[in-house]
Design a protein around this motif. Structure first.
Motif, PDB file in Angstrom:
ATOM      1  N   MET A   1      33.220  56.139 -22.068  1.00 49.61           N
ATOM      2  CA  MET A   1      32.148  55.161 -22.095  1.00 49.61           C
ATOM      3  C   MET A   1      32.760  53.781 -21.854  1.00 49.61           C
ATOM      4  SD  MET A   1      29.417  54.470 -25.175  1.00 49.61           S
ATOM      5  CE  MET A   1      29.130  56.191 -25.393  1.00 49.61           C
ATOM      6  N   THR A   2      32.306  53.076 -20.865  1.00 49.58           N
ATOM      7  CA  THR A   2      32.847  51.750 -20.561  1.00 49.58           C
ATOM      8  C   THR A   2      31.994  50.672 -21.213  1.00 49.58           C
ATOM      9  OG1 THR A   2      31.576  51.599 -18.531  1.00 49.58           O
ATOM     10  CG2 THR A   2      33.794  52.516 -18.358  1.00 49.58           C
ATOM     11  N   ALA A   3      32.633  49.571 -21.536  1.00 52.67           N
ATOM     12  CA  ALA A   3      31.938  48.469 -22.183  1.00 52.67           C
ATOM     13  C   ALA A   3      31.225  47.613 -21.146  1.00 52.67           C
ATOM     14  CB  ALA A   3      32.930  47.605 -22.965  1.00 52.67           C
ATOM     15  N   THR A   4      30.084  47.104 -21.523  1.00 56.98           N
ATOM     16  CA  THR A   4      29.345  46.149 -20.716  1.00 56.98           C
ATOM     17  C   THR A   4      29.902  44.770 -21.023  1.00 56.98           C
ATOM     18  OG1 THR A   4      27.364  47.502 -20.905  1.00 56.98           O
ATOM     19  CG2 THR A   4      27.044  45.208 -20.296  1.00 56.98           C
ATOM     20  N   LYS A   5      30.096  43.938 -20.005  1.00 61.88           N
ATOM     21  CA  LYS A   5      30.573  42.571 -20.234  1.00 61.88           C
ATOM     22  C   LYS A   5      29.392  41.617 -20.244  1.00 61.88           C
ATOM     23  CE  LYS A   5      35.288  42.334 -18.698  1.00 61.88           C
ATOM     24  NZ  LYS A   5      36.253  41.489 -18.001  1.00 61.88           N
ATOM     25  N   VAL A   6      29.312  40.792 -21.292  1.00 62.44           N
ATOM     26  CA  VAL A   6      28.253  39.784 -21.383  1.00 62.44           C
ATOM     27  C   VAL A   6      28.844  38.504 -21.948  1.00 62.44           C
ATOM     28  CG1 VAL A   6      26.377  41.446 -21.689  1.00 62.44           C
ATOM     29  CG2 VAL A   6      27.501  40.495 -23.683  1.00 62.44           C
ATOM     30  N   GLY A   7      28.263  37.399 -21.557  1.00 59.84           N
ATOM     31  CA  GLY A   7      28.658  36.115 -22.114  1.00 59.84           C
ATOM     32  C   GLY A   7      28.180  35.990 -23.543  1.00 59.84           C
ATOM     33  N   ILE A   8      28.826  35.120 -24.282  1.00 58.82           N
ATOM     34  CA  ILE A   8      28.515  34.974 -25.700  1.00 58.82           C
ATOM     35  C   ILE A   8      27.077  34.519 -25.938  1.00 58.82           C
ATOM     36  CG2 ILE A   8      29.352  32.612 -25.979  1.00 58.82           C
ATOM     37  CD1 ILE A   8      30.643  33.732 -28.652  1.00 58.82           C
ATOM     38  N   ARG A   9      26.558  33.654 -25.074  1.00 56.25           N
ATOM     39  CA  ARG A   9      25.164  33.212 -25.242  1.00 56.25           C
ATOM     40  C   ARG A   9      24.194  34.360 -25.038  1.00 56.25           C
ATOM     41  NH1 ARG A   9      25.303  27.383 -22.240  1.00 56.25           N
ATOM     42  NH2 ARG A   9      26.402  26.316 -23.917  1.00 56.25           N
ATOM     43  N   GLU A  10      24.420  35.148 -24.004  1.00 60.97           N
ATOM     44  CA  GLU A  10      23.548  36.303 -23.763  1.00 60.97           C
ATOM     45  C   GLU A  10      23.658  37.303 -24.905  1.00 60.97           C
ATOM     46  OE1 GLU A  10      23.091  40.163 -20.838  1.00 60.97           O
ATOM     47  OE2 GLU A  10      24.140  38.407 -20.059  1.00 60.97           O
ATOM     48  N   PHE A  11      24.882  37.506 -25.395  1.00 57.77           N
ATOM     49  CA  PHE A  11      25.088  38.430 -26.509  1.00 57.77           C
ATOM     50  C   PHE A  11      24.297  37.988 -27.731  1.00 57.77           C
ATOM     51  CE2 PHE A  11      27.521  39.744 -30.294  1.00 57.77           C
ATOM     52  CZ  PHE A  11      27.411  41.114 -30.152  1.00 57.77           C
ATOM     53  N   ARG A  12      24.391  36.710 -28.075  1.00 57.23           N
ATOM     54  CA  ARG A  12      23.656  36.191 -29.233  1.00 57.23           C
ATOM     55  C   ARG A  12      22.148  36.310 -29.033  1.00 57.23           C
ATOM     56  NH1 ARG A  12      26.213  30.484 -30.185  1.00 57.23           N
ATOM     57  NH2 ARG A  12      24.105  30.154 -30.940  1.00 57.23           N
ATOM     58  N   ALA A  13      21.686  36.013 -27.827  1.00 57.07           N
ATOM     59  CA  ALA A  13      20.247  36.049 -27.554  1.00 57.07           C
ATOM     60  C   ALA A  13      19.700  37.470 -27.587  1.00 57.07           C
ATOM     61  CB  ALA A  13      19.960  35.405 -26.201  1.00 57.07           C
ATOM     62  N   SER A  14      20.516  38.443 -27.243  1.00 54.87           N
ATOM     63  CA  SER A  14      20.045  39.833 -27.142  1.00 54.87           C
ATOM     64  C   SER A  14      20.694  40.739 -28.179  1.00 54.87           C
ATOM     65  CB  SER A  14      20.336  40.379 -25.739  1.00 54.87           C
ATOM     66  OG  SER A  14      19.717  39.582 -24.766  1.00 54.87           O
ATOM     67  N   LEU A  15      21.153  40.176 -29.275  1.00 57.87           N
ATOM     68  CA  LEU A  15      21.891  40.946 -30.271  1.00 57.87           C
ATOM     69  C   LEU A  15      21.134  42.185 -30.754  1.00 57.87           C
ATOM     70  CD1 LEU A  15      24.416  41.242 -31.958  1.00 57.87           C
ATOM     71  CD2 LEU A  15      23.399  39.728 -33.651  1.00 57.87           C
ATOM     72  N   ALA A  16      19.851  42.049 -31.005  1.00 53.66           N
ATOM     73  CA  ALA A  16      19.072  43.199 -31.494  1.00 53.66           C
ATOM     74  C   ALA A  16      19.114  44.349 -30.492  1.00 53.66           C
ATOM     75  CB  ALA A  16      17.636  42.788 -31.768  1.00 53.66           C
ATOM     76  N   ASP A  17      19.054  44.031 -29.209  1.00 53.65           N
ATOM     77  CA  ASP A  17      19.113  45.076 -28.179  1.00 53.65           C
ATOM     78  C   ASP A  17      20.478  45.752 -28.166  1.00 53.65           C
ATOM     79  OD1 ASP A  17      16.507  44.522 -27.366  1.00 53.65           O
ATOM     80  OD2 ASP A  17      17.189  43.030 -25.902  1.00 53.65           O
ATOM     81  N   TYR A  18      21.535  44.965 -28.320  1.00 59.51           N
ATOM     82  CA  TYR A  18      22.883  45.543 -28.320  1.00 59.51           C
ATOM     83  C   TYR A  18      23.110  46.403 -29.552  1.00 59.51           C
ATOM     84  CZ  TYR A  18      23.816  42.492 -24.390  1.00 59.51           C
ATOM     85  OH  TYR A  18      23.753  41.881 -23.166  1.00 59.51           O
ATOM     86  N   ILE A  19      22.557  46.007 -30.680  1.00 57.01           N
ATOM     87  CA  ILE A  19      22.689  46.799 -31.899  1.00 57.01           C
ATOM     88  C   ILE A  19      21.997  48.151 -31.738  1.00 57.01           C
ATOM     89  CG2 ILE A  19      21.946  46.958 -34.319  1.00 57.01           C
ATOM     90  CD1 ILE A  19      22.505  43.943 -34.526  1.00 57.01           C
ATOM     91  N   ALA A  20      20.848  48.158 -31.077  1.00 56.42           N
ATOM     92  CA  ALA A  20      20.090  49.399 -30.885  1.00 56.42           C
ATOM     93  C   ALA A  20      20.702  50.298 -29.815  1.00 56.42           C
ATOM     94  CB  ALA A  20      18.648  49.064 -30.513  1.00 56.42           C
ATOM     95  N   SER A  21      21.596  49.760 -29.026  1.00 55.96           N
ATOM     96  CA  SER A  21      22.204  50.492 -27.922  1.00 55.96           C
ATOM     97  C   SER A  21      23.371  51.348 -28.399  1.00 55.96           C
ATOM     98  CB  SER A  21      22.688  49.493 -26.868  1.00 55.96           C
ATOM     99  OG  SER A  21      23.436  50.146 -25.874  1.00 55.96           O
ATOM    100  N   ASP A  22      23.793  52.286 -27.562  1.00 58.11           N
ATOM    101  CA  ASP A  22      24.979  53.095 -27.833  1.00 58.11           C
ATOM    102  C   ASP A  22      26.193  52.569 -27.070  1.00 58.11           C
ATOM    103  OD1 ASP A  22      23.651  54.898 -29.480  1.00 58.11           O
ATOM    104  OD2 ASP A  22      23.074  56.175 -27.808  1.00 58.11           O
TER     105      ASP A  22
END
Length: 85
Positions: A1-22
């Motif tokens: 499984m490879t990691a998705t790369k995101v900027g810190i602002r996008e990560f903070r803005a979409s944190l709930a989505d990333y938490i729900a993801s695998d």
């Protein structure tokens, strides 16, 4: 499984989505990886069962006491407003 790369602002803005993801996420700042987020999946069935049991108990108590749910909610909201003062 490879990691998705995101900027810190996008990560903070979409944190709930990333938490729900695998999918693990590589968090970048100015193009440089500053950390990794690896979501942990937990079995929440015990917590859900406990909440359902608590809800059933509350419903039974409300019915047993002959209380009106709408009145209870208004009393609760009024108590919260008063507590904030």
């Amino acid at each position: 499984m490879t990691a998705t790369k995101v900027g810190i602002r996008e990560f903070r803005a979409s944190l709930a989505d990333y938490i729900a993801s695998d999918t693990p996420v590589a968090v970048t700042r100015h193009g440089q990886t500053v950390g990794f987020f690896i979501p942990a999946k937990a079995d929440l069935s015990a917590e859900v069962a406990a909440l359902q049991s608590a809800a059933a108990t509350l419903d039974a108590l409300i019915e047993e006491q002959g209380l009106d749910v709408e009145e209870l909610m208004e009393d609760f909201k009024a108590a919260r407003r008063e507590a904030r003062r």
